[in-house]
Design a protein around this motif. Sequence first.
Motif, PDB file in Angstrom:
ATOM      1  N   UNK A 113     125.867  21.678  15.661  1.00 53.17           N
ATOM      2  CA  UNK A 113     126.129  20.849  16.840  1.00 53.17           C
ATOM      3  C   UNK A 113     125.198  21.185  18.003  1.00 53.17           C
ATOM      4  N   UNK A 114     124.906  22.484  18.190  1.00 52.05           N
ATOM      5  CA  UNK A 114     124.128  22.849  19.391  1.00 52.05           C
ATOM      6  C   UNK A 114     122.624  22.670  19.199  1.00 52.05           C
ATOM      7  N   UNK A 115     122.139  22.832  17.940  1.00 49.64           N
ATOM      8  CA  UNK A 115     120.693  22.795  17.728  1.00 49.64           C
ATOM      9  C   UNK A 115     120.210  21.398  17.325  1.00 49.64           C
ATOM     10  N   UNK A 116     120.905  20.384  17.809  1.00 55.22           N
ATOM     11  CA  UNK A 116     120.553  19.018  17.435  1.00 55.22           C
ATOM     12  C   UNK A 116     120.056  18.265  18.663  1.00 55.22           C
ATOM     13  N   UNK A 117     118.881  17.662  18.525  1.00 55.94           N
ATOM     14  CA  UNK A 117     118.287  16.920  19.633  1.00 55.94           C
ATOM     15  C   UNK A 117     118.954  15.537  19.735  1.00 55.94           C
ATOM     16  N   UNK A 118     119.231  15.087  20.964  1.00 57.45           N
ATOM     17  CA  UNK A 118     119.930  13.809  21.110  1.00 57.45           C
ATOM     18  C   UNK A 118     119.130  12.593  20.631  1.00 57.45           C
ATOM     19  N   UNK A 140     121.212  17.387  10.722  1.00 58.14           N
ATOM     20  CA  UNK A 140     120.029  18.121  10.273  1.00 58.14           C
ATOM     21  C   UNK A 140     119.501  18.980  11.416  1.00 58.14           C
ATOM     22  N   UNK A 141     119.347  20.268  11.132  1.00 58.07           N
ATOM     23  CA  UNK A 141     118.801  21.192  12.124  1.00 58.07           C
ATOM     24  C   UNK A 141     117.355  21.504  11.740  1.00 58.07           C
ATOM     25  N   UNK A 142     116.442  21.287  12.664  1.00 53.96           N
ATOM     26  CA  UNK A 142     115.014  21.492  12.375  1.00 53.96           C
ATOM     27  C   UNK A 142     114.562  22.885  12.802  1.00 53.96           C
ATOM     28  N   UNK A 143     113.626  23.433  12.036  1.00 56.01           N
ATOM     29  CA  UNK A 143     113.069  24.746  12.388  1.00 56.01           C
ATOM     30  C   UNK A 143     112.058  24.613  13.513  1.00 56.01           C
ATOM     31  N   UNK A 168      97.568   6.088  17.908  1.00 59.46           N
ATOM     32  CA  UNK A 168      96.776   6.190  16.678  1.00 59.46           C
ATOM     33  C   UNK A 168      96.886   4.888  15.902  1.00 59.46           C
ATOM     34  N   UNK A 169      95.982   4.704  14.938  1.00 56.58           N
ATOM     35  CA  UNK A 169      96.065   3.526  14.082  1.00 56.58           C
ATOM     36  C   UNK A 169      97.180   3.689  13.055  1.00 56.58           C
ATOM     37  N   UNK A 170      97.452   4.931  12.725  1.00 61.72           N
ATOM     38  CA  UNK A 170      98.533   5.183  11.762  1.00 61.72           C
ATOM     39  C   UNK A 170      99.867   4.973  12.472  1.00 61.72           C
ATOM     40  N   UNK A 171     100.782   4.231  11.864  1.00 60.17           N
ATOM     41  CA  UNK A 171     102.069   3.978  12.523  1.00 60.17           C
ATOM     42  C   UNK A 171     102.827   5.281  12.818  1.00 60.17           C
ATOM     43  N   UNK A 172     103.459   5.315  13.988  1.00 61.99           N
ATOM     44  CA  UNK A 172     104.227   6.495  14.401  1.00 61.99           C
ATOM     45  C   UNK A 172     105.262   6.863  13.339  1.00 61.99           C
ATOM     46  N   UNK A 173     105.917   5.855  12.777  1.00 65.48           N
ATOM     47  CA  UNK A 173     106.968   6.111  11.782  1.00 65.48           C
ATOM     48  C   UNK A 173     106.455   6.947  10.616  1.00 65.48           C
ATOM     49  N   UNK A 174     105.234   6.640  10.196  1.00 63.98           N
ATOM     50  CA  UNK A 174     104.660   7.332   9.042  1.00 63.98           C
ATOM     51  C   UNK A 174     104.423   8.809   9.352  1.00 63.98           C
ATOM     52  N   UNK A 175     103.916   9.047  10.543  1.00 66.82           N
ATOM     53  CA  UNK A 175     103.642  10.426  10.969  1.00 66.82           C
ATOM     54  C   UNK A 175     104.954  11.216  11.075  1.00 66.82           C
ATOM     55  N   UNK A 176     105.934  10.597  11.708  1.00 71.32           N
ATOM     56  CA  UNK A 176     107.199  11.300  11.951  1.00 71.32           C
ATOM     57  C   UNK A 176     107.951  11.562  10.650  1.00 71.32           C
ATOM     58  N   UNK A 177     107.817  10.634   9.713  1.00 67.38           N
ATOM     59  CA  UNK A 177     108.478  10.793   8.421  1.00 67.38           C
ATOM     60  C   UNK A 177     107.882  11.972   7.653  1.00 67.38           C
ATOM     61  N   UNK A 178     106.563  12.066   7.703  1.00 67.77           N
ATOM     62  CA  UNK A 178     105.895  13.167   7.009  1.00 67.77           C
ATOM     63  C   UNK A 178     106.308  14.508   7.611  1.00 67.77           C
ATOM     64  N   UNK A 179     106.399  14.556   8.933  1.00 66.66           N
ATOM     65  CA  UNK A 179     106.807  15.793   9.595  1.00 66.66           C
ATOM     66  C   UNK A 179     108.249  16.145   9.234  1.00 66.66           C
ATOM     67  N   UNK A 180     109.099  15.123   9.230  1.00 65.86           N
ATOM     68  CA  UNK A 180     110.514  15.326   8.896  1.00 65.86           C
ATOM     69  C   UNK A 180     110.664  15.968   7.514  1.00 65.86           C
ATOM     70  N   UNK A 181     109.854  15.496   6.570  1.00 65.08           N
ATOM     71  CA  UNK A 181     109.890  16.037   5.208  1.00 65.08           C
ATOM     72  C   UNK A 181     109.559  17.523   5.193  1.00 65.08           C
ATOM     73  N   UNK A 182     108.707  17.926   6.153  1.00 64.99           N
ATOM     74  CA  UNK A 182     108.297  19.324   6.224  1.00 64.99           C
ATOM     75  C   UNK A 182     109.242  20.148   7.105  1.00 64.99           C
TER      76      UNK A 182
END
Lengths: 477, 436
Positions: free
Chosen positions: A89-94, B63-66, B385-399
């Motif tokens: 809950x806390x480490x989630x960006x809005x 989902x918690x990102x590193x 960029x010419x590359x769509x933002x969605x594509x870039x963000x999706x690739x990052x999300x996968x990582x």
Amino acid sequence: MNLIFEISEHGKRCATIRTPDVKAVKTDKKYLRAEKPALPEVSEVDFSRHYTALSRRAFGVDNGFYPLGSCTMKYNPKINEEVAALPGFTRVHPLQDEKTVQGSLEVMETLSGYLAEITGMDAVTLQPNAGAHGEYTGLLLIAAYHAARRDFKRTKVIVPDSAHGTNPASAVMAGFEIINVPSDEEKGVDLKALKKAVGRDTAALMLTNPTTLGLFEKNIKEISEIIHKAGGLLYYDGANLNAVMGVVRPGDMGFDVVHLNLHKTFSTPHGGGGPGSGPVGCKKALAPFLPDPRVEKTEKGYKFVYGKKSIGKVASFYGNFGVYVRALAYITALGAEGIKSAAQHAVLNANYLKANIEDLYPTEKGRHCMHEFVVSMQELKDKTGVSAMDIAKTMIDRGYHPPTMYFPLIIHEALMFEPTETENKRTLDEVIAALREIYEEAFKDPEYMKAAPHHAQIGRPDEVKAARQPVVRYIKN
Amino acid sequence: MSDYLSATERETKEMLDSIGVKSLDELFEDVPADLKLKKLNLPAGKSQQETMEIMTALSQKNKVYDIILRGAGSYDHYIPSMVKNLSSRSEFITAYTPYQAEMSQGILQAIFEYQSMICDLTGMDVSNASVYNGANAAAEAMLMCCEKNRKTLVTFQNIRPDTLKVLKTYARRRGITVKVLPVPGGAVDLKALKCELGEETASVYIEQPNYFGLIENAEEIGKAAHEAGAKFVMGCNPIALAILKSPAECGADIAVGDAQPLGLPMAFGGPYVGYMACTNKEMRKLPGRIVGETCDHDGNRAYVLTLQAREQHIRREKAFSNICSNQAYCALVASMYMSAMGPDGMGEVAEACVSYAHYLADGLKGAGLKLKYHGDFFHEFVTESDIPADKILKALDKAGILGGLKLSKNEILWCATETLSKAAIDKAVDVVRRVK
């Protein structure tokens, strides 16, 4: 005790961060401040002792009896704090993608649904950050409703003289004019005066039920009829919902819009003045105007939805999310029967306290109170010179937090007691004995009481000096 | 079921007897019988253990990102252990608003210290005890500045979208006009601003750094506002203020902002805390609670809630604002953060943000993205960029990386803080480079 600035020593450090392992980039000098901010510089042990000392000079529900009327200082369950601090809950960006925040959206949708059921409303927004903020939001819904019907003459909001100060203040912020209506002999809304006050300019009546006197408004059906017949809407100030949740619902009483205080009724902590949370519920006809965004459950999961007729946003992001987690944990633990039983025991505790002091602390006669009751100490003051304030300050000497003082405004020398359902009988018995002794003391040694408290952190502060010569920040000598 | 009640059946019976009623229901005799509810349609109550399991399961659906490269109003910063530990003392958490000064000196002093630190950071004379969040602070400032004949707020398309939305909500029913000027270069266009100012302008509101991360020439904007007789309000990121010119140095009349970066977790958007500070001249119009220093009858130093004649519980419909509850606990956390970091630590955090943000920007440029704006930036910037933002963000999300915020089909708003490292940024840049 010292201010943290007074124990500050140049060069002391406490928390430290990793040195960046990339090239240092300096911001252009023309943007930089002339001097560093004069923040405190302390060591870790100084820091820990300072804030521990401050906490020992604070008084919370965990410290003792806290019968603040209208504030519902019930116990704040520890599990609520733990779940709200979960990293999920806390480490989630809005602004994460909806697919990655299904848990948060489910919290919001589930809580909204529970609150709609408890209030008897069709739709709920959680966005407002506090009770007054909820009032403001609810009144914007009412304004939008009338405007959508092209009924532009409804510029006035009716407020009883016993109402919380936020009611008229919120209505003015929402662009309305105020009409005050008096209370009748039974301390309910004076129906005759109300009939006179309503008209084609009535936008809404704001009502607290139970009222701020802790009495159930018996004429609620008549009031609802008068307002609705005039084309106005009925607004429920949910400050006192703790008395009746699970017993009777605002929606069934005829209310069209309600705000709740999660920090009162649903056990989330007051934190020394906030954060609160003031969800707003409404009937179907007003739902299209609710703030953006709302959460909806679909076959593909939870998602945010935006309304074409929405009043817009009243706060950033989605409001005080962390408070929702706590409130949801509370309702989950209590369930249908626990919610009702909380209300019943809140009313039981208030009546028990009242029954055992009302011969000395006069209150409304011949009726049971709801979750709180208001006593008037005018007679005692006339006889002894000891005021409601003096009684409150004497309670401090005995280790109790005083009740709410001098509210509602229509009762002279008022003290408003709300023990809440989580208080135990042993404490109530001690408080009853103490209050009875305090009453006797008013006759024996009124001067001593007028100078109370004698054993507190400080004596009575000079409030006039504070306002006339305001010192509102530390300035280094 | 866990209900947190403490009365046993025997005690309940004793209490009912003492009151003189036979049942709990009898206490509700004033409620009309036909209105009474049969039963709430809610699930049955759960044990404490089950409640913990249910809530934990919900938290795990997020989902918690590193690695987090997103800001836009919510910032991931390191939160010192002592802040988390000391702020969790239950005396702080379970206390009410300190109306009873004699037993609330700890809360009052903590707020006084918070106010002092906000004044130090902003250079202002007076701070209130906090409001809901940064957007609401901006809205309250807008209301403070309005006068009978001056009811227009001038602001720009480079303020946070949420702030703009809240400003518009608060303006609508009060006859206030919100003029939003375009920002073709990303930052405020001083010439265009001057053309828009007039006798009806009540205030000019800018954000520093602005939504796109650029540092504004705030002093010049302030001068222009004052020349037109309008008030100048700055919404500032408090971490940036550790190094940037304070609002006072820029001539602001009111400084506001969200203090979330000061020790509060992102927490899906709240609770955060709005700070509000102003010059002495504006003090009696400042909404919300204010703690002041005074003494008790023995001359001991004492703190009280003061200047209450401004507030709703005294003035009712004549109050400047309806605010009652604020975000006191979050303000306490923010002040603990400022004490824990101190002026040097705050400066180091700010400088780390700047360095990492520039390293990230350079890396992304190397990966084929272009910076949209050319001004100096703090810890956020926009790429196209010419590359769509969605594509870039999706690739990052996968990582396992939360990329920047998509602003349009080809634009992304990035953010870097001290939580990053060279390795983390290199990893992200490498992912972006591979997106084709």
